[in-house]
Design an enzyme around this catalytic site. Structure first.
Site, short mmCIF file in Angstrom:
data_model
loop_
_atom_site.label_atom_id
_atom_site.label_comp_id
_atom_site.label_asym_id
_atom_site.label_seq_id
_atom_site.Cartn_x
_atom_site.Cartn_y
_atom_site.Cartn_z
CE LYS A 1 -4.98 -1.29 1.50
NZ LYS A 1 -5.45 -2.53 2.08
CE LYS B 1 2.05 1.90 4.68
NZ LYS B 1 1.46 0.93 3.79
CB THR C 1 -0.92 0.01 1.23
OG1 THR C 1 -1.64 -1.21 1.27
CG2 THR C 1 -1.89 1.18 1.16
P1 NAP Z 1 5.54 -6.52 7.21
O1 NAP Z 1 5.22 -7.78 7.96
O2 NAP Z 1 6.33 -5.44 7.86
O3 NAP Z 1 6.26 -6.97 5.85
C1 NAP Z 1 7.02 -6.13 5.05
C2 NAP Z 1 8.28 -6.86 4.69
O4 NAP Z 1 9.01 -6.09 3.74
C3 NAP Z 1 9.18 -7.07 5.92
O5 NAP Z 1 9.54 -8.42 6.00
C4 NAP Z 1 10.35 -6.15 5.63
O6 NAP Z 1 11.60 -6.63 6.07
C5 NAP Z 1 10.36 -6.11 4.13
N1 NAP Z 1 11.02 -4.88 3.68
C6 NAP Z 1 10.72 -3.61 4.03
N2 NAP Z 1 11.56 -2.76 3.45
C7 NAP Z 1 12.43 -3.52 2.73
C8 NAP Z 1 13.52 -3.22 1.92
N3 NAP Z 1 13.90 -1.95 1.73
N4 NAP Z 1 14.17 -4.24 1.32
C9 NAP Z 1 13.77 -5.52 1.51
N5 NAP Z 1 12.73 -5.88 2.28
C10 NAP Z 1 12.07 -4.87 2.87
O7 NAP Z 1 4.18 -5.84 6.70
P2 NAP Z 1 2.86 -6.54 6.08
O8 NAP Z 1 1.81 -6.59 7.13
O9 NAP Z 1 3.25 -7.76 5.34
O10 NAP Z 1 2.41 -5.38 5.08
C11 NAP Z 1 3.08 -5.17 3.83
C12 NAP Z 1 2.32 -4.08 3.06
O11 NAP Z 1 0.99 -4.52 2.80
C13 NAP Z 1 2.20 -2.74 3.80
O12 NAP Z 1 2.29 -1.68 2.88
C14 NAP Z 1 0.80 -2.82 4.39
O13 NAP Z 1 0.27 -1.51 4.59
C15 NAP Z 1 0.06 -3.60 3.33
N6 NAP Z 1 -1.10 -4.39 3.78
C16 NAP Z 1 -1.06 -5.10 4.94
C17 NAP Z 1 -2.18 -5.83 5.33
C18 NAP Z 1 -2.19 -6.63 6.62
O14 NAP Z 1 -3.29 -6.98 7.08
N7 NAP Z 1 -1.05 -6.95 7.20
C19 NAP Z 1 -3.33 -5.85 4.54
C20 NAP Z 1 -3.33 -5.13 3.35
C21 NAP Z 1 -2.21 -4.41 2.97
P3 NAP Z 1 11.97 -6.82 7.63
O15 NAP Z 1 11.54 -8.22 7.91
O16 NAP Z 1 13.43 -6.59 7.71
O17 NAP Z 1 11.18 -5.77 8.38
#
Ligand code: NAP
Length: 291
Positions: free
Chosen positions: A171, A239, A96
């Site tokens: 979104k 965010k 997102t």
């Molecule tokens: P998350 O668990 O923090 O996953 C993001 C992953 O991306 C982490 O493993 C992080 O690494 C990795 N990452 C971040 N920056 C990076 C970089 N520069 N290089 C390589 N890897 C990198 O978050 P999430 O819940 O999966 O959400 C991901 C996205 O989807 C967000 O934008 C969120 O707003 C969106 N979203 C989430 C949900 C939900 O319910 N969770 C639903 C819809 C949309 P690290 O392990 O080192 O932190």
């Protein structure tokens, strides 16, 4: 679309990758913290050393990272995804993120004969695990059609919404609903508790009527259990609301409901709840109501 690359194997990315692997596609992965890709590698994914290496090995490269700054670094950064993508390949950002960044990636990719889609999702951690996400895509329709078979492994409700950035705008429309809904769910449960009701019984009945929503039926239940684990991180929701408020300001659009929800969530951040799930808003409004 034979070889698939994936960057960002957190809460969402990891579950989405499992569906790709289970359907027999070759998958290469990269994540900032390598351990979070460990389980996928055991299931057959190949670990590569950088986002650029993943793009160079892939026909389509997906990114599912955290914030717009991460998207910019991973895709547009030096030696990153775009720099190493082959002409004719596709980049799909499912994070997102900002509509304006999606348009910038699209333009820069076009200059290198690479296609780009913004394709954020809705449906939460459960939707990712069960392969039932809603996927809303912007970019060229031809690229969307090429990637559709892979989207169908992760989602059940998939739509092409228009040119670059339109997936992210869709979104934002989703997040504006959720923002108000979360305040409603939390206030409803506080009210029911103060009135002496059984909260699960309340959700059983109102969760099937006109007040029914994913927020009430999934996150409301977690509140009743005292389960405030993410799910969806509060810091990611703040965010998203920030992006929606900025876009709305650019459109000269006043959204006071969204602004109020945003303020409550900023209070949650101030209380140190940023890595809890969005349902932890309950704690903020509960404290506000302590005698
Ligand atoms: P998350 O668990 O923090 O996953 C993001 C992953 O991306 C982490 O493993 C992080 O690494 C990795 N990452 C971040 N920056 C990076 C970089 N520069 N290089 C390589 N890897 C990198 O978050 P999430 O819940 O999966 O959400 C991901 C996205 O989807 C967000 O934008 C969120 O707003 C969106 N979203 C989430 C949900 C939900 O319910 N969770 C639903 C819809 C949309 P690290 O392990 O080192 O932190």
């Amino acid at each position: 679309m034979k070889k698939i690359g994936w960057i960002g194997t957190g809460v969402m990315g990891k579950s989405m990758c499992i569906h790709i692997l289970k359907n027999g596609y070759p998958l290469s992965v990269y994540n900032r913290t390598k351990e979070k890709a460990g389980e996928l590698c055991k299931e057959g994914a190949a670990w590569l050393a950088t986002p650029g290496d993943v793009a160079a090995a892939s026909d389509v490269t997906f990114t599912m990272v955290g914030e717009p700054a991460d998207v910019e670094q991973v895709i547009l950064g030096k030696g990153g995804v775009l720099a190493r993508s082959r002409p004719g390949s596709v980049i799909v950002d499912m994070t997102t993120s900002e509509p304006s960044l999606a348009r910038r990636i699209y333009e820069e990719a076009k200059g290198k004969s690479v296609s780009s889609l913004d394709a954020p999702v809705s449906g939460g951690d459960i939707g990712a695990r069960e392969g039932t996400l809603a996927i809303m895509a912007g970019g060229d329709e031809e690229a969307f059609k090429r990637v559709l078979p892979v989207f169908e492994l992760m989602g059940k409700n998939i739509a092409y919404m228009g040119g670059p950035g339109m997936g992210q705008h869709t979104k934002m429309s989703n997040q504006i609903v959720i923002a108000a809904a979360m305040v409603g769910v939390v206030e409803s449960l506080l009210y029911a508790r103060r009135a002496g009701l059984d909260l699960d019984a309340v959700i059983d009945i109102i969760g099937k009527g006109a007040a029914s929503s994913w927020c009430l039926n999934q996150l409301g239940r977690r509140i009743v259990k005292g389960d405030f684990a993410p799910g969806f991180y509060i810091r990611h929701f703040v965010k998203d609301m920030g992006i929606a408020l900025l876009e709305a300001r650019r459109m000269k659009l006043s959204l006071p409901g969204l602004a109020l929800a945003n303020q409550f969530y900023i209070a949650a951040m101030a209380e140190g709840l940023e890595t809890e799930g969005t349902q932890a808003l309950y704690k903020v409004l509960d404290r506000l109501n302590r005698p």
